[in-house]
Design a protein around this motif. Structure first.
Motif, short mmCIF file in Angstrom:
data_model
loop_
_atom_site.label_atom_id
_atom_site.label_comp_id
_atom_site.label_asym_id
_atom_site.label_seq_id
_atom_site.Cartn_x
_atom_site.Cartn_y
_atom_site.Cartn_z
N PRO A 110 -26.33 67.84 -127.04
CA PRO A 110 -24.96 67.88 -127.51
C PRO A 110 -24.44 66.16 -128.25
O PRO A 110 -25.39 65.60 -128.46
N VAL A 111 -23.75 66.53 -129.23
CA VAL A 111 -23.37 65.10 -129.45
C VAL A 111 -23.33 64.01 -128.25
O VAL A 111 -22.43 64.41 -127.76
N MET A 112 -24.22 62.95 -128.56
CA MET A 112 -23.85 61.71 -127.87
C MET A 112 -24.38 61.61 -126.25
O MET A 112 -24.11 61.13 -125.62
N GLY A 113 -25.26 62.85 -125.86
CA GLY A 113 -25.54 63.36 -124.68
C GLY A 113 -26.46 62.60 -124.50
O GLY A 113 -27.34 61.95 -123.02
N TRP A 114 -27.46 61.78 -125.52
CA TRP A 114 -28.47 60.77 -124.69
C TRP A 114 -27.82 59.31 -124.30
O TRP A 114 -28.52 58.47 -123.88
N ALA A 134 -20.37 63.76 -119.11
CA ALA A 134 -21.53 64.47 -118.88
C ALA A 134 -22.27 65.58 -119.59
O ALA A 134 -23.73 65.42 -119.49
N ASP A 135 -21.51 66.05 -120.07
CA ASP A 135 -21.90 66.70 -120.93
C ASP A 135 -21.48 66.95 -122.68
O ASP A 135 -21.30 67.40 -123.58
N GLY A 136 -21.84 65.63 -122.59
CA GLY A 136 -21.87 64.92 -124.24
C GLY A 136 -19.86 65.16 -124.54
O GLY A 136 -19.07 65.59 -124.43
N LEU A 137 -20.17 65.14 -126.39
CA LEU A 137 -18.67 65.32 -127.01
C LEU A 137 -19.34 66.28 -127.99
O LEU A 137 -20.08 67.38 -128.10
N GLY A 138 -17.87 67.20 -128.12
CA GLY A 138 -18.08 68.19 -128.92
C GLY A 138 -18.44 68.40 -130.02
O GLY A 138 -18.44 69.19 -131.00
#
Length: 226
Positions: A110-114, A134-138
Protein backbone atom coordinates in the motif's frame (compact mmCIF):
# COMPACT_ATOMS: atom_id res chain seq x y z
CA UNK A 1 15.81 43.90 -2.73
CA UNK A 2 15.98 41.36 -5.56
CA UNK A 3 19.68 40.80 -4.99
CA UNK A 4 19.10 40.29 -1.27
CA UNK A 5 16.38 37.73 -1.89
CA UNK A 6 18.42 35.89 -4.48
CA UNK A 7 21.43 35.48 -2.19
CA UNK A 8 19.31 33.41 0.20
CA UNK A 9 18.85 30.72 -2.43
CA UNK A 10 21.65 28.17 -2.80
CA UNK A 11 22.07 26.39 -6.13
CA UNK A 12 22.95 22.72 -5.73
CA UNK A 13 23.68 22.11 -9.38
CA UNK A 14 24.59 25.67 -10.32
CA UNK A 15 22.50 25.33 -13.44
CA UNK A 16 25.45 23.69 -15.18
CA UNK A 17 23.76 20.36 -15.85
CA UNK A 18 20.38 19.79 -17.43
CA UNK A 19 17.61 17.97 -15.58
CA UNK A 20 17.95 15.10 -18.04
CA UNK A 21 21.65 14.64 -17.35
CA UNK A 22 21.02 14.75 -13.63
CA UNK A 23 18.41 12.03 -13.96
CA UNK A 24 20.93 9.79 -15.72
CA UNK A 25 23.50 10.61 -13.04
CA UNK A 26 20.97 9.75 -10.35
CA UNK A 27 20.29 6.35 -11.87
CA UNK A 28 24.02 5.63 -12.03
CA UNK A 29 24.49 6.74 -8.43
CA UNK A 30 21.64 4.46 -7.41
CA UNK A 31 23.46 1.43 -8.80
CA UNK A 32 25.91 0.09 -6.25
CA UNK A 33 28.81 -1.85 -7.72
CA UNK A 34 30.48 -2.82 -4.44
CA UNK A 35 30.55 -6.17 -2.65
CA UNK A 36 27.39 -8.28 -2.58
CA UNK A 37 25.18 -7.70 0.45
CA UNK A 38 21.62 -8.26 1.58
CA UNK A 39 19.18 -6.11 -0.38
CA UNK A 40 15.93 -4.61 0.93
CA UNK A 41 12.71 -6.56 0.37
CA UNK A 42 9.54 -5.27 -1.28
CA UNK A 43 7.83 -4.51 2.03
CA UNK A 44 10.79 -2.71 3.59
CA UNK A 45 11.08 0.93 4.61
CA UNK A 46 13.85 1.25 2.03
CA UNK A 47 11.73 0.08 -0.90
CA UNK A 48 8.61 1.95 0.18
CA UNK A 49 10.54 5.17 0.62
CA UNK A 50 12.28 4.83 -2.75
CA UNK A 51 9.00 4.24 -4.54
CA UNK A 52 6.83 6.81 -2.75
CA UNK A 53 9.43 9.56 -2.60
CA UNK A 54 9.96 9.21 -6.34
CA UNK A 55 6.28 10.03 -6.84
CA UNK A 56 6.53 12.92 -4.38
CA UNK A 57 9.56 14.27 -6.21
CA UNK A 58 7.91 13.98 -9.62
CA UNK A 59 5.20 16.39 -8.57
CA UNK A 60 7.74 18.85 -7.15
CA UNK A 61 9.60 18.75 -10.46
CA UNK A 62 6.33 19.35 -12.33
CA UNK A 63 5.39 22.30 -10.12
CA UNK A 64 8.84 23.81 -10.56
CA UNK A 65 8.64 23.44 -14.34
CA UNK A 66 5.27 25.20 -14.34
CA UNK A 67 6.42 28.21 -12.34
CA UNK A 68 9.58 28.58 -14.43
CA UNK A 69 7.34 29.19 -17.43
CA UNK A 70 5.17 31.69 -15.54
CA UNK A 71 7.47 34.14 -13.79
CA UNK A 72 10.50 36.30 -14.50
CA UNK A 73 11.30 36.80 -10.80
CA UNK A 74 14.90 35.67 -10.42
CA UNK A 75 14.64 34.66 -6.75
CA UNK A 76 11.70 32.34 -7.45
CA UNK A 77 13.26 31.03 -10.64
CA UNK A 78 16.55 30.24 -8.89
CA UNK A 79 14.79 28.33 -6.12
CA UNK A 80 12.56 26.49 -8.59
CA UNK A 81 15.54 25.42 -10.72
CA UNK A 82 17.34 24.22 -7.59
CA UNK A 83 14.37 22.10 -6.50
CA UNK A 84 13.80 20.81 -10.03
CA UNK A 85 17.39 19.71 -10.60
CA UNK A 86 17.97 18.31 -7.12
CA UNK A 87 14.80 16.27 -6.98
CA UNK A 88 15.25 15.01 -10.55
CA UNK A 89 18.66 13.65 -9.57
CA UNK A 90 17.38 12.13 -6.33
CA UNK A 91 14.48 10.45 -8.12
CA UNK A 92 16.95 8.88 -10.52
CA UNK A 93 19.01 7.59 -7.64
CA UNK A 94 15.96 5.96 -6.02
CA UNK A 95 14.92 4.47 -9.36
CA UNK A 96 18.37 2.93 -9.64
CA UNK A 97 18.16 1.39 -6.18
CA UNK A 98 14.89 -0.38 -6.96
CA UNK A 99 16.36 -1.79 -10.16
CA UNK A 100 19.51 -2.92 -8.36
CA UNK A 101 17.44 -4.61 -5.65
CA UNK A 102 15.50 -6.54 -8.31
CA UNK A 103 12.20 -4.94 -7.29
CA UNK A 104 11.51 -2.82 -10.35
CA UNK A 105 9.07 0.07 -10.24
CA UNK A 106 5.87 -1.92 -9.67
CA UNK A 107 3.95 -1.51 -6.44
CA UNK A 108 3.23 -4.53 -4.22
CA UNK A 109 2.55 -2.71 -0.94
CA UNK A 110 0.00 0.00 0.00
CA UNK A 111 1.06 3.58 -0.63
CA UNK A 112 2.89 4.93 2.44
CA UNK A 113 2.46 1.59 4.24
CA UNK A 114 6.08 1.87 5.38
CA UNK A 115 5.09 5.03 7.30
CA UNK A 116 2.44 3.32 9.45
CA UNK A 117 3.07 4.15 13.08
CA UNK A 118 6.01 6.40 12.24
CA UNK A 119 7.12 8.85 14.90
CA UNK A 120 8.53 11.96 13.25
CA UNK A 121 8.94 13.95 16.46
CA UNK A 122 6.09 16.34 15.78
CA UNK A 123 6.90 16.96 12.15
CA UNK A 124 8.25 20.26 10.81
CA UNK A 125 7.66 23.34 12.93
CA UNK A 126 4.82 21.58 14.74
CA UNK A 127 2.98 20.62 11.54
CA UNK A 128 2.55 16.85 11.75
CA UNK A 129 1.16 15.41 8.51
CA UNK A 130 2.52 11.87 8.46
CA UNK A 131 -0.30 9.96 10.15
CA UNK A 132 -1.09 7.00 7.91
CA UNK A 133 -3.90 4.45 8.46
CA UNK A 134 -2.92 0.86 9.21
CA UNK A 135 -3.74 -0.28 5.67
CA UNK A 136 -1.79 2.52 4.01
CA UNK A 137 -3.22 4.97 1.49
CA UNK A 138 -5.31 4.24 -1.55
CA UNK A 139 -3.33 6.29 -4.03
CA UNK A 140 -0.21 8.36 -4.58
CA UNK A 141 -2.44 11.44 -4.86
CA UNK A 142 -3.49 10.94 -1.22
CA UNK A 143 0.06 11.17 0.11
CA UNK A 144 0.66 14.04 2.59
CA UNK A 145 1.79 17.26 0.96
CA UNK A 146 0.66 16.36 -2.56
CA UNK A 147 -1.10 19.14 -4.45
CA UNK A 148 -4.55 18.23 -5.75
CA UNK A 149 -5.49 18.19 -9.41
CA UNK A 150 -7.39 21.45 -8.86
CA UNK A 151 -4.35 23.08 -7.27
CA UNK A 152 -2.09 21.97 -10.10
CA UNK A 153 -4.61 23.33 -12.61
CA UNK A 154 -4.70 26.63 -10.73
CA UNK A 155 -0.91 26.87 -10.88
CA UNK A 156 -0.95 26.09 -14.59
CA UNK A 157 -3.50 28.88 -15.14
CA UNK A 158 -1.70 31.49 -13.02
CA UNK A 159 0.90 34.01 -14.11
CA UNK A 160 3.37 36.44 -12.59
CA UNK A 161 3.12 37.05 -8.86
CA UNK A 162 -0.03 34.94 -8.65
CA UNK A 163 1.90 31.93 -9.96
CA UNK A 164 4.80 32.71 -7.61
CA UNK A 165 2.58 32.83 -4.52
CA UNK A 166 0.75 29.64 -5.40
CA UNK A 167 3.95 27.77 -6.20
CA UNK A 168 5.63 28.84 -2.97
CA UNK A 169 2.55 27.94 -0.95
CA UNK A 170 2.11 24.50 -2.51
CA UNK A 171 5.81 23.70 -2.41
CA UNK A 172 6.08 24.62 1.27
CA UNK A 173 3.28 22.16 2.08
CA UNK A 174 4.97 19.60 -0.15
CA UNK A 175 8.28 20.03 1.66
CA UNK A 176 6.77 19.63 5.13
CA UNK A 177 5.54 16.17 4.19
CA UNK A 178 8.73 15.38 2.30
CA UNK A 179 10.85 16.14 5.35
CA UNK A 180 8.72 13.84 7.50
CA UNK A 181 9.02 10.99 5.00
CA UNK A 182 12.78 11.48 4.79
CA UNK A 183 13.13 11.57 8.59
CA UNK A 184 11.52 8.15 8.90
CA UNK A 185 13.71 6.63 6.18
CA UNK A 186 16.84 8.19 7.68
CA UNK A 187 16.03 6.56 11.02
CA UNK A 188 14.53 3.23 9.98
CA UNK A 189 15.89 2.16 6.57
CA UNK A 190 18.30 -0.80 6.60
CA UNK A 191 20.51 0.27 3.70
CA UNK A 192 23.14 2.92 4.62
CA UNK A 193 22.80 4.54 1.18
CA UNK A 194 19.10 5.08 1.80
CA UNK A 195 19.66 6.48 5.27
CA UNK A 196 22.33 8.84 3.95
CA UNK A 197 20.24 10.21 1.07
CA UNK A 198 17.13 10.49 3.25
CA UNK A 199 19.04 12.48 5.84
CA UNK A 200 20.39 14.79 3.14
CA UNK A 201 16.85 15.27 1.79
CA UNK A 202 15.50 16.19 5.21
CA UNK A 203 18.24 18.74 5.80
CA UNK A 204 17.99 20.23 2.32
CA UNK A 205 14.23 20.57 2.33
CA UNK A 206 14.23 22.08 5.82
CA UNK A 207 16.60 24.75 4.53
CA UNK A 208 14.47 25.35 1.44
CA UNK A 209 11.38 25.68 3.62
CA UNK A 210 12.84 28.82 5.19
CA UNK A 211 13.39 30.33 1.76
CA UNK A 212 9.94 29.28 0.51
CA UNK A 213 8.21 30.86 3.51
CA UNK A 214 10.27 34.07 3.34
CA UNK A 215 9.58 34.54 -0.37
CA UNK A 216 5.88 33.81 0.15
CA UNK A 217 5.62 36.35 2.98
CA UNK A 218 7.28 39.00 0.79
CA UNK A 219 4.54 38.46 -1.80
CA UNK A 220 1.56 38.76 0.50
CA UNK A 221 1.36 35.29 1.99
CA UNK A 222 -0.80 32.29 1.03
CA UNK A 223 -3.45 32.50 -1.65
CA UNK A 224 -6.87 32.27 0.01
CA UNK A 225 -9.15 29.40 -0.90
CA UNK A 226 -6.43 27.19 -2.38
Amino acid sequence: MLADRTTRVVLVAGGALSAGLLLVLGVLLGLHWGPARDVPAAGSVDAGFALDMQAHHRQAVEMSSLVLDRTDDEAVRTLARDIQLTQQQQAGQMYGWLEQWGLGQGRTEPVMGWMVGADVAGGVAGHHTAEVPADGLGSVAAMPGMASDAQMAALAAADGEGAERLYLQLMATHHVAGVEMAQVAAAEASDPQVRHLAGAMARGQRSELTVLRDLLAERGGPVEGV
